[in-house]
Each structure stands twice: as C-alpha cells, then as structure tokens.
Scaffold this active site. Structure first.
Site, PDB file in Angstrom:
ATOM      1  CE1 TYR A   1     -12.678 -11.194   6.614  1.00 49.91           C
ATOM      2  CE2 TYR A   1     -12.089  -8.874   6.701  1.00 49.91           C
ATOM      3  CZ  TYR A   1     -11.941 -10.120   6.152  1.00 49.91           C
ATOM      4  OH  TYR A   1     -11.044 -10.301   5.129  1.00 49.91           O
TER       5      TYR A   1
ATOM      6  CE  LYS B   1      -4.157  -1.963   2.088  1.00 46.81           C
ATOM      7  NZ  LYS B   1      -5.296  -1.724   2.953  1.00 46.81           N
TER       8      LYS B   1
END
Ligand SMILES: Nc1ncnc2c1ncn2[C@@H]1O[C@H](COP(=O)(O)OP(=O)(O)O)[C@@H](O)[C@H]1O
Ligand SMILES: O=C(O)C1=C[C@@H](OP(=O)(O)O)[C@@H](O)[C@H](O)C1
Ligand SMILES: [Mg+2]
Length: 459
Positions: free
Chosen positions: A230, A78
């Site tokens: 998650y 990133k």
C-alpha cells in the site's frame, strides 16, 4: 506509540490494553489504526506496538497474558507464537500463521485475520473468485494467505514467481490442506489470457523500489488487480491493469484485519461507512508522509478550469488531511476588500492577474496546507514557480460537460457572464494544455470522494 521490552515490562495498564509485537516495528500504522477503530466503536482502550526481538517472545507473551486483552503479531512472530498458544483456529493452523491472539479465561487463542482482511477486501469490491482463474504472485506469507483463500472459495489458482520450485512447494502444501482445490504453478510468461484476477503478495513495487513489479504485463482478461502493498498507493502492477479493470491496494486489507481482530476481542461489528472513513484517513496520512519523504513538499495545490471543483474539493481534502485550507480567490478578495467581479470591472483582467501574482508570492512560503487556485492562476509561469516551492501541483481534469453543469447557476465568474458557451469551450481547450503541462499530476473522477481518493493515489 512504540515500546521497548524494558518499557513493556514496566508498563502498568490503566485501561484494557492491546499490543502489536514485531521486529523491526518502526513503520507500523497499527496503533493509529486501532485507535481509530476504538473511537468508531466508542471503546476506551490502549493500543501500542512493542519491539520484541525473537529471543524475547516467550517473555513478551507471558507479560501480555497478564497485562493485555489481546495481541497482534507481525514479522517475525507469526509462526513462532504457536509455541505459546493453547488453541488456534482452522485457517491459522493451515496457514501456520497467527496474527491475532485473544486472552480469554486464562487461555491464549490464536487467529488469522489477515485472511479475513483479504476476503473482506474482495467482498468490498464485489469480487467473487469462484470459477475464475486467479494468479497469485509470490510464495511468502501474504501470498500463502491469498492463495489459500482463493483456492478455498473455488478459484482456479495459479501461483507464479521467479522461483517456481518455491511456488511448487506452496502448491503442494496447500493441496494437502485443500484436497479439492484447483491449484497449480505457472511461469509468468505463460499465464492464460482468460486470467481474471491477479494478486500480488511479493514486496515488488513497494517503496522505495517503486518501479518493481512481479509481472511485466498482465493477461488481457484481467478484471481485478489486488496488491498487498500500500506504499505507494498505486503500484506498478496496478498501473499495468487494463483500463476497465478494478484495482485495490493493501490498505483496505490492513484496515479489515485490524477490524476483525477487534471483532474477536470485543464482538464489535463495524459499519461499512466507518471502515471507509478510516480507510480514507489512513490514505490521507500516507499521502502526507509521501508528500514529505518523496517530493520534499507539504502543500497540495489544486489547479484547473473554473468550476472544475478546486474550491469544493480543496476544502474537503483539507478536512480529510486535517490541515489548513486556503482558497486563493477568497484570499485575494479579502486582501483587496472587493469582489473579483468588481476588480475585473475596475482594473480589467491584466490588473486582476497582477494582484493574483502578488498573492502567489505572499502565500508561497506557507506549509502544511491545501491551496485551491483560481482558474487562471497558473497562466503566469512566475505564479506556478511560487506555488511549487512547497506544493505538489495537481490538476483537476474535469470534463467540459461537467463544468457546464457545475456552473449552470453561477453568476460570480466574470469570464463566464453572458451566453458564452462557445467561447468558454475554446478557452477550456486552450487552458487544458497549460494545466496538463504545468501540473505535477492530473486527476479525474465523478464523485467528490472518488476525486479525493484519486488525489491520494496520485501522490
Ligand atoms: N465532483 C463534483 N460533484 C458534484 N458537484 C461538484 C463537483 N465538483 C464541483 N461541484 C460543484 O460545482 C460548483 C463549482 O465548484 P467549485 O469548487 O467552486 O469550482 P472551482 O473552484 O474549480 O471554480 C460547486 O457548486 C460545486 O459544489
Ligand atoms: O479562470 C479564471 O481566469 C478565473 C477563475 C476564477 O476562479 P475559479 O476557477 O475558482 O472559478 C477566478 O479566479 C476569476 O474569476 C478568474
Ligand atoms: Mg474556486
């Protein structure tokens, strides 16, 4: 689908192609997620992940500019990708992090849609952080995105974590970008009681170390807990939330960052209903994976009182999981060629229970299905043992008044015939203890979709 660099070099696009670069990349849900988003907007495109080691990023970016319409980037690319971009948007620049690239007119433009995934999640849950105290746990990539957004929209941000020096470094950096922002650091033990929003950007609590949590208790004023994790769907910090607080895991953020990437590539605007549907499909996939890896099971078996919704919810759950559905009452009626009420009339309740036990043995070896039991099917321990062989047993904990409503027009259940509300209530109370003690999990909720979400969260 995951490609190696070698396969990516050889790849010949036949359709508009998009890719995710990361390393390691084995557990990504992005190809599946983008395929669902393409289908929702009627696009015929290819999306795959490529395992790009850091030293190959330059070459991978060159190939992508020739073969792909756009990219997503994950760890560790990133930041490194900045070297290969012609321009970046403001949030990506301030955050020093690009997760989406659009190749347009011979140029590579970088964006950060993680921040949109986070802001979109808050919006989805009706949370306006302005003027509220928001605690951010952690100082890594995701924490930085969340703290930046919260500060930018006027929350009083407190960064906390085990290493306050790192928290301080992030605070100073963010203050540089957002000079007006109210942002500070705070030890976990001194968080103000009036804190309303708690967000976790650390991996604490993530599978397989699910007991981990960045905070051991939450401030009493907490009304919203957001965890970027998650897996599991309900993390330890989410479980610590006060009863009336809303909680949200990172799956919606994942879905929304992908949706915003497609908005950048194509201008697509997704309906909330299709995003909710996609979110539920992913949650279902996650539940299936967890069922196998954590419990070593592949069936979900629903138990609970008559009229608690086992048949109705079981059928919908099976559809959401794209697996077979078996209703044990239907199975039994078909096997016997008779209605349950006739069986009760002919051989009495004990006779019926004997048939129920034979059915439990016949079904026990099935795999990959949702099974809705009859209300009395768990009364015999022998049956419970059969169903638990391959299945996680989930109790639908539906309140009595709801059951009365659900069954108000029903004439098919022999145990309820006549004016028996008082007796039924007694039976309900007696059985409830049995359901709670034999089931692996108890779930409750009002709407059917909410109950299905609770089942996913319970796995
Ligand atoms: N959460 C719910 N919301 C609305 N209706 C429900 C709900 N759960 C069950 N029902 C209704 O209640 C009735 C009985 O449900 P059913 O699935 O047959 O229960 P069970 O199999 O547990 O006996 C059905 O008409 C069903 O549509
Ligand atoms: O609770 C029970 O003992 C029973 C529940 C019924 O199934 P549902 O729970 O689906 O109504 C059915 O098996 C039979 O009437 C007995
Ligand atoms: Mg039923």
């Amino acid at each position: 689908m995951i490609l190696t660099m070698e396969e990516f070099r050889a790849y010949q696009p036949e359709k508009p192609t998009f890719a995710l670069f990361g390393h390691p990349i084995a557990h990504t849900m992005s190809p599946e997620l983008h395929a669902l988003l393409f289908a929702a907007s009627g696009k015929d495109c290819t999306y795959f992940a490529v395992d790009v080691p850091p030293e190959d990023l330059a070459e991978a970016m060159q190939i992508a500019s020739e073969k792909c319409g756009g990219l997503n980037l994950t760890i560790p690319h990133k930041k490194a990708v900045f070297d290969y971009l012609d321009a970046v948007d403001e949030a990506a620049r301030d955050l020093g992090s690009v997760n989406t690239v659009h190749f347009r007119d011979g140029k590579a433009i970088g964006y950060n849609t993680d921040i949109l995934g986070f802001s979109g999640s808050l919006e989805f849950d009706g949370i306006d952080p302005k003027g509220k105290i928001a605690v951010v746990c952690g100082y890594g990539g995701v924490s930085r995105v969340m703290a930046y957004h919260l500060a930018n929209v006027g929350a009083k941000v407190l960064i906390t974590g085990r290493n306050l020096a790192k928290a301080k470094a992030l605070r100073n950096e963010l203050r540089g970008y957002l000079p007006e922002a109210d942002i500070d650091i705070m030890p976990a033990t001194q968080l103000p009681r009036a804190t309303e929003i708690v967000v976790n950007g650390t991996p604490l609590g993530m599978y397989p170390h699910e007991d981990g949590t960045p905070l051991d208790k939450l401030p009493v004023g907490t009304t919203y807990v957001f965890d970027a994790v998650y897996n599991p769907p309900l993390t330890t910090i989410m479980r610590l939330a006060p009863g009336n607080a809303k909680t949200r895991n990172g799956l919606l953020m994942l879905v929304l960052q992908a949706a915003y990437a497609q908005t950048i590539w194509f201008g697509t605007q997704f309906e909330q209903a299709s995003l909710t549907r996609i979110l539920r499909l992913l949650a279902g996939d996650m539940a299936k994976k967890r069922l196998k890896t954590i419990y070593g099971k592949s069936n979900i078996v629903l138990c609970g009182f008559m009229g608690s919704g086992k048949t109705t919810i079981g059928r919908k759950l099976a559809r959401a999981l794209q697996c077979e559905f078996i209703d044990m009452d239907d199975y039994l009626e078909e096997r016997e060629g008779k209605k349950i009420s006739d069986i009760f009339a002919e051989v009495g309740e004990e006779g019926f229970r004997d048939i129920e036990t034979r059915c439990a043995h016949e079904i026990a070896d099935k795999t990959d299905c949702v099974i809705a039991l009859g209300g009395g099917a768990v009364l015999r321990a022998e049956n419970v043992e059969q169903y638990k062989k391959n299945g996680l047993l989930i109790h639908l904990n539906t309140p009595f008044y709801r059951i009365v409503q659900n069954l108000s027009r029903d004439t098919s259940r022999p145990l309820l015939q006549g004016d028996k509300e008082k007796q039924t209530r007694l039976l309900y109370n007696r059985r409830k203890r049995i359901y709670v003690s034999c089931a692996d999990r108890s779930v409750s909720g009002t709407r059917i979709s909410e109950i299905i979400d609770s089942i996913f969260n319970a796995i």
